[in-house]
Structures are given as structure tokens and as C-alpha cells.
Scaffold this active site. Sequence first.
Site, mmCIF file in Angstrom:
data_model
loop_
_atom_site.group_PDB
_atom_site.id
_atom_site.type_symbol
_atom_site.label_atom_id
_atom_site.label_comp_id
_atom_site.label_asym_id
_atom_site.label_seq_id
_atom_site.Cartn_x
_atom_site.Cartn_y
_atom_site.Cartn_z
ATOM 1 N N ASN A 184 -10.127 -0.422 17.077
ATOM 2 C CA ASN A 184 -9.398 -1.269 16.128
ATOM 3 C C ASN A 184 -7.908 -1.360 16.438
ATOM 4 O O ASN A 184 -7.225 -2.244 15.941
ATOM 5 C CB ASN A 184 -9.623 -0.788 14.693
ATOM 6 C CG ASN A 184 -11.013 -1.170 14.193
ATOM 7 O OD1 ASN A 184 -11.726 -1.913 14.868
ATOM 8 N ND2 ASN A 184 -11.399 -0.670 13.047
ATOM 9 N N ARG A 202 -14.641 -10.860 14.540
ATOM 10 C CA ARG A 202 -13.772 -11.333 13.484
ATOM 11 C C ARG A 202 -12.284 -11.142 13.773
ATOM 12 O O ARG A 202 -11.459 -11.997 13.483
ATOM 13 C CB ARG A 202 -14.162 -10.525 12.246
ATOM 14 C CG ARG A 202 -13.767 -11.085 10.981
ATOM 15 C CD ARG A 202 -14.098 -10.096 9.886
ATOM 16 N NE ARG A 202 -12.983 -10.089 8.976
ATOM 17 C CZ ARG A 202 -12.757 -11.049 8.103
ATOM 18 N NH1 ARG A 202 -13.592 -12.047 7.991
ATOM 19 N NH2 ARG A 202 -11.701 -11.008 7.338
ATOM 20 N N CYS A 253 -19.586 -12.475 7.086
ATOM 21 C CA CYS A 253 -19.971 -11.344 7.903
ATOM 22 C C CYS A 253 -20.895 -10.507 7.057
ATOM 23 O O CYS A 253 -20.827 -10.547 5.832
ATOM 24 C CB CYS A 253 -18.716 -10.601 8.310
ATOM 25 S SG CYS A 253 -18.924 -8.866 8.583
ATOM 26 N N ARG A 304 -15.557 -11.072 3.201
ATOM 27 C CA ARG A 304 -14.432 -10.904 4.126
ATOM 28 C C ARG A 304 -13.635 -12.183 4.361
ATOM 29 O O ARG A 304 -13.566 -12.695 5.482
ATOM 30 C CB ARG A 304 -14.902 -10.331 5.460
ATOM 31 C CG ARG A 304 -15.480 -8.964 5.335
ATOM 32 C CD ARG A 304 -15.837 -8.373 6.649
ATOM 33 N NE ARG A 304 -14.770 -7.609 7.257
ATOM 34 C CZ ARG A 304 -14.903 -6.951 8.406
ATOM 35 N NH1 ARG A 304 -16.025 -6.997 9.065
ATOM 36 N NH2 ARG A 304 -13.894 -6.262 8.898
ATOM 37 N N PRO A 305 -13.027 -12.725 3.323
ATOM 38 C CA PRO A 305 -12.219 -13.928 3.508
ATOM 39 C C PRO A 305 -10.921 -13.604 4.260
ATOM 40 O O PRO A 305 -10.621 -12.432 4.512
ATOM 41 C CB PRO A 305 -11.910 -14.372 2.084
ATOM 42 C CG PRO A 305 -12.085 -13.177 1.242
ATOM 43 C CD PRO A 305 -13.018 -12.247 1.943
ATOM 44 N N VAL A 306 -10.158 -14.651 4.603
ATOM 45 C CA VAL A 306 -8.879 -14.441 5.302
ATOM 46 C C VAL A 306 -7.730 -15.034 4.489
ATOM 47 O O VAL A 306 -6.699 -15.387 5.030
ATOM 48 C CB VAL A 306 -8.899 -15.034 6.734
ATOM 49 C CG1 VAL A 306 -9.723 -14.164 7.661
ATOM 50 C CG2 VAL A 306 -9.392 -16.470 6.737
ATOM 51 N N ASP A 307 -7.941 -15.151 3.166
ATOM 52 C CA ASP A 307 -6.904 -15.761 2.328
ATOM 53 C C ASP A 307 -5.565 -15.025 2.413
ATOM 54 O O ASP A 307 -4.506 -15.651 2.473
ATOM 55 C CB ASP A 307 -7.384 -15.859 0.861
ATOM 56 C CG ASP A 307 -7.937 -14.548 0.323
ATOM 57 O OD1 ASP A 307 -8.397 -13.725 1.144
ATOM 58 O OD2 ASP A 307 -7.903 -14.334 -0.894
ATOM 59 N N LEU A 308 -5.601 -13.702 2.471
ATOM 60 C CA LEU A 308 -4.334 -12.953 2.537
ATOM 61 C C LEU A 308 -3.604 -13.219 3.851
ATOM 62 O O LEU A 308 -2.372 -13.279 3.895
ATOM 63 C CB LEU A 308 -4.557 -11.444 2.403
ATOM 64 C CG LEU A 308 -5.212 -10.911 1.128
ATOM 65 C CD1 LEU A 308 -5.080 -9.403 1.054
ATOM 66 C CD2 LEU A 308 -4.608 -11.536 -0.099
ATOM 67 N N ASP A 360 -15.401 2.920 7.186
ATOM 68 C CA ASP A 360 -16.124 2.889 8.461
ATOM 69 C C ASP A 360 -16.872 4.196 8.750
ATOM 70 O O ASP A 360 -17.562 4.299 9.765
ATOM 71 C CB ASP A 360 -15.158 2.595 9.612
ATOM 72 C CG ASP A 360 -14.719 1.135 9.632
ATOM 73 O OD1 ASP A 360 -15.326 0.314 8.915
ATOM 74 O OD2 ASP A 360 -13.758 0.824 10.364
ATOM 75 N N ARG A 396 -20.624 -2.717 20.500
ATOM 76 C CA ARG A 396 -19.345 -3.312 20.101
ATOM 77 C C ARG A 396 -18.281 -2.239 19.891
ATOM 78 O O ARG A 396 -17.099 -2.507 20.080
ATOM 79 C CB ARG A 396 -19.506 -4.080 18.785
ATOM 80 C CG ARG A 396 -20.242 -5.386 18.907
ATOM 81 C CD ARG A 396 -20.121 -6.152 17.616
ATOM 82 N NE ARG A 396 -18.749 -6.088 17.148
ATOM 83 C CZ ARG A 396 -18.378 -6.100 15.867
ATOM 84 N NH1 ARG A 396 -19.273 -6.180 14.920
ATOM 85 N NH2 ARG A 396 -17.115 -6.047 15.529
HETATM 86 C C1 UD1 Z 1 -10.412 -3.506 9.280
HETATM 87 C C2 UD1 Z 1 -11.236 -2.829 10.341
HETATM 88 C C3 UD1 Z 1 -12.585 -2.431 9.768
HETATM 89 C C4 UD1 Z 1 -12.405 -1.585 8.512
HETATM 90 C C5 UD1 Z 1 -11.465 -2.261 7.525
HETATM 91 C C6 UD1 Z 1 -11.108 -1.391 6.334
HETATM 92 C C7 UD1 Z 1 -10.530 -3.918 12.357
HETATM 93 C C8 UD1 Z 1 -10.887 -4.807 13.486
HETATM 94 N N1 UD1 Z 1 -11.454 -3.763 11.425
HETATM 95 O O1 UD1 Z 1 -11.100 -4.678 8.882
HETATM 96 O O2 UD1 Z 1 -13.293 -1.685 10.756
HETATM 97 O O3 UD1 Z 1 -13.648 -1.393 7.892
HETATM 98 O O4 UD1 Z 1 -10.231 -2.624 8.171
HETATM 99 O O5 UD1 Z 1 -10.570 -0.180 6.755
HETATM 100 O O6 UD1 Z 1 -9.468 -3.329 12.340
HETATM 101 N N2 UD1 Z 1 -9.906 -9.192 2.167
HETATM 102 C C9 UD1 Z 1 -9.719 -10.350 1.427
HETATM 103 N N3 UD1 Z 1 -8.894 -11.322 1.948
HETATM 104 C C10 UD1 Z 1 -8.269 -11.185 3.140
HETATM 105 C C11 UD1 Z 1 -8.453 -9.994 3.885
HETATM 106 C C12 UD1 Z 1 -9.278 -9.009 3.369
HETATM 107 O O7 UD1 Z 1 -10.276 -10.506 0.357
HETATM 108 O O8 UD1 Z 1 -7.543 -12.104 3.558
HETATM 109 C C13 UD1 Z 1 -10.761 -8.119 1.620
HETATM 110 C C14 UD1 Z 1 -11.982 -7.811 2.479
HETATM 111 O O9 UD1 Z 1 -13.057 -8.668 2.176
HETATM 112 C C15 UD1 Z 1 -12.258 -6.363 2.104
HETATM 113 C C16 UD1 Z 1 -10.862 -5.790 1.844
HETATM 114 O O10 UD1 Z 1 -10.028 -6.909 1.655
HETATM 115 O O11 UD1 Z 1 -13.019 -6.300 0.920
HETATM 116 C C17 UD1 Z 1 -10.293 -4.954 2.956
HETATM 117 O O12 UD1 Z 1 -10.407 -5.634 4.182
HETATM 118 P P1 UD1 Z 1 -9.405 -5.420 5.378
HETATM 119 O O13 UD1 Z 1 -8.625 -4.157 5.142
HETATM 120 O O14 UD1 Z 1 -8.651 -6.676 5.610
HETATM 121 O O15 UD1 Z 1 -10.392 -5.163 6.588
HETATM 122 P P2 UD1 Z 1 -10.359 -5.802 8.052
HETATM 123 O O16 UD1 Z 1 -8.951 -5.901 8.528
HETATM 124 O O17 UD1 Z 1 -11.217 -7.001 8.091
#
Ligand code: UD1
Length: 429
Positions: A23, A96, A120, A125-129, A310, A402
Site C-alpha cells: 500500500n 482501485r 468493489c 468504496r466511493p471516491v467522493d472525498l 486489513d 495481488r
Molecule cells: C486503504 C488501503 C486498504 C485498507 C484501507 C483502510 C490502499 C491501496 N488500500 O484503502 O487496504 O483496507 O485503506 O485502512 O492503501 N470512503 C468514502 N469516500 C471516499 C473514500 C473512502 O466513503 O472518497 C470510505 C470507504 O468506503 C471506507 C472508508 O471510507 O468505508 C475508509 O476507506 P479508505 O481509508 O479511503 O480506504 P482506501 O484508501 O480505499
Amino acid sequence: MDRIAISGGARLHGEIPISGAKNSAIKLMAASLLTDEPVRLTNMPRLADTRFLGMLLRRLGVEVVERDGPDGPETVLHAPEVTSAFAPYDLVRQMRASFNVLGPLIARTGHAKVSLPGGCTIGARPVDLHLDALRALGAHIDLHEGYVYAQAPRGLTGAEIEFPFVSVGATEHAMLAAVLAHGVTVLKNAACEPEIGDLANCLNAMGARIEGVDTATLTITGVARLKGVTHSVIPDRIETGTYAVAAAMAGGEVRLTRTRSDFIQTLLDKIEEAGADVAHTNDGVIIKRNGARLRAVDVETDPFPGFATDLQAQFMALMTMADGESVIRETVFENRFMHVPELARLGADIAVSGREARVRGVERLEGAPVMATDLRASVSLVIAGLAARGETTVNRVYHLDRGFERLEEKLSACGAQIRRIKGDGDDEE
Ligand code: UD1
């Protein structure tokens, strides 16, 4: 499709060297887009995910060379010019985190077209933030037909961004975009995972000005350009934690080296509470369990330094044979219990209700064919298989590939009866 076959029951004795953090590596690779000088990453893991990202980066004009360096595998990434700012769906959907090229592309070229990563299996797992942060930095963003179209022709501008909840990906993404912005960016309620610190330290070595590293408030003063760097990827805490759990599950004594035990302190506390012995060393940790059955303990996942989501599936595998009932609460992702029905195939007794799983320890598990559903879930099946009686076959191991480097080799070196069966696509895919 390859499968992994495990004959359970062997105790583990030996040493497992831990690889560089997946990561971290993939975000550090994306950082190479921010400079026209070479970025040399040492202690690189060789994984399907780093390969996917390498493919995407090549497509954007980055020269990516994987080689054996004096200290093991390294990757040199060099983007004298970014020749394309288009990240197509086919490459982004494979992994992702590829989405995180968006920020660096806007920062370097002023525009980008990047596929949305899509849903996923471990939740929406949206990307709004991510997008809100880039907008706050002045990017103009449109979404059409599954793509993000971003423009910032005059560059990005520093801003104060307070994340509504902690997100690893959004924190990293905002940081990757803000280092080249005009002015100061303050990220509040930032995630503090060690991989974020690693990225910040690497960017600082490239000439960025990021303060507050490893805290929840990052202050980033934009600079006009970044230079090349040689940076060693931190050890993979999830791989470390996974083998720590494997050793506690199978019994025996395993020394995990080339890693940092402080990255997984919360897990180690739980392993000790369950009854295994934990000894910290200079470059890792020794996990030991002789005979006695473990006790059930409860865990709740949380952002770092809390219990890592994780490692939740692996810990659940450990609890399936513990004495008593363990309550495991998942607070980071919704729908992250897909391993439960597969563990049940091995004889585990688990009841899920919403975000909580109650695991009642059984005397023994029995080997069975099971199916990997995601990266961490699949390794929990391997762990359970190590302790189950008879043979467990884990299907769909591309999930494992992976994120775990040479898993069978590392475990067999400690006496596990584990082997890969090469497949030709005749699985139940
Ligand atoms: C990263 C790690 C993943 C780990 C996770 C939490 C990588 C490649 N992956 O994933 O292995 O499980 O951190 O430690 O580094 N969310 C939103 N909107 C957003 C972004 C996130 O709602 O724009 C939500 C997600 O759905 C989730 C939560 O926020 O419920 C935390 O996600 P996030 O910390 O962003 O995880 P990743 O960066 O995707």
C-alpha cells in the site's frame, strides 16, 4: 486459475522476511508522475498490484524499470514528460488505487481523464472525498460515462480541507495533489497510517514541504518543482500481521524479520491476550505458541493505530479455534465479512449481524475446498487451512497474488505443507 493446497497440522518453525509494503509502494510509484527526474524505490514488493500500476504509468509516459538492486528488488520510475493524462477503465478497474494518479496528473499537466474505479466487493468504496479534496484545491471536475474529467490549467491552489471521516486514500490523494499547488494546504482529520508517513517522507525528500507527518493535521506548502529521489519502501505491516497470526494459529515459533513490530502493536496486544507469546526484536518480532489452546478475545477495527481492517479476516480465522466466543466488529468497511461462509466450510461457527461477527471457537477445523473472495479474506483461508485437519484447497488465488509476495515459499520455509497447483482456467470462475 491457480489454486493453493494446504495439508494442515504442521507447526511453523523458522524465519519469514517481510517484503516492502504494497500500500506504500503503489502510492510512491504514483508520486513519480510529479517530477521529471528518476524516482528509485528500493525494498519494492513484486506483486500483481505493483505490476498493474506499472502498466498504467507506462501508458502515461513513465519509464518503469524493475531490477535487482544491491538490497533486493527495486523499481526506477522516470517521467521526463507525461505523454498522456488518460487513465482508461481497463487499467484502473484492475486496481482501485490506480485512481490516485488523478491528483498527480492534474498537478503536473493541468488536466486529466481518469476512469472511476467502480464498486468493489468490500463495500461501496466511493471516491467522493478524493474528488471533494481536488475541487477544494481548485480543480474543475466533471463526471461523464464513468470518467472523471479534471481541469486546472493554471495549477492547483492550496486550501484548508477537513475530511468528514478518516480516509487513507483521500489523504494520500490530496497530499499528492497539494505538494505542487500554489500556497498552503492544511489537511485536517487526515489518516495516520504508516504508509501515509512513508509517502510524505518520500515527497519531502523530493523537495516537498509537508509538516505534521504521522499526525492528523498535515500542512503542505506548495513548491514549484520536485526532484528525483532514492527511497526505501517501509515494511508491509499487513504481511507482518498476517504471518504473526499464522504462527499463532498453527503453533510453533516464527521470527518475522526486516519489519517493524510497532506498526502492528494493536494486533500483537490481541495475540498476547489470546495466549501466544510475543517478543520484539531489533528488526521485527517473534511469535511463539506451544500447544495450549488460545482464548477468545474481541476486536474492533479502526483507522491506525487501531486494529487494522486489513487484518480482521486473518484474526477471525485465528478465533475460529479459540476457547470461547469472540466478537469482531468491522467499523471501516461495510460488507467485509465475505470470508465468513468460506471459514464455515472448514467448520467454523460464526454468526454475522450487521457489522458484528460472533465467533464461537470450535475444537477443530476440517480441510475443504474454499474460494478466495478478496485479498485479505483469501489469506484468512490459508491461515485456517494451516490449522485444519486434512487438505484445504483455496481457489481463485489471484487475489492472494495481488498482495502477498511468494506466500507459499515463505510459509513452506517454516515447515508448512503448502503448494501451488497451476491451473489452466478450469476453475469454477
Ligand atoms: C486503504 C488501503 C486498504 C485498507 C484501507 C483502510 C490502499 C491501496 N488500500 O484503502 O487496504 O483496507 O485503506 O485502512 O492503501 N470512503 C468514502 N469516500 C471516499 C473514500 C473512502 O466513503 O472518497 C470510505 C470507504 O468506503 C471506507 C472508508 O471510507 O468505508 C475508509 O476507506 P479508505 O481509508 O479511503 O480506504 P482506501 O484508501 O480505499
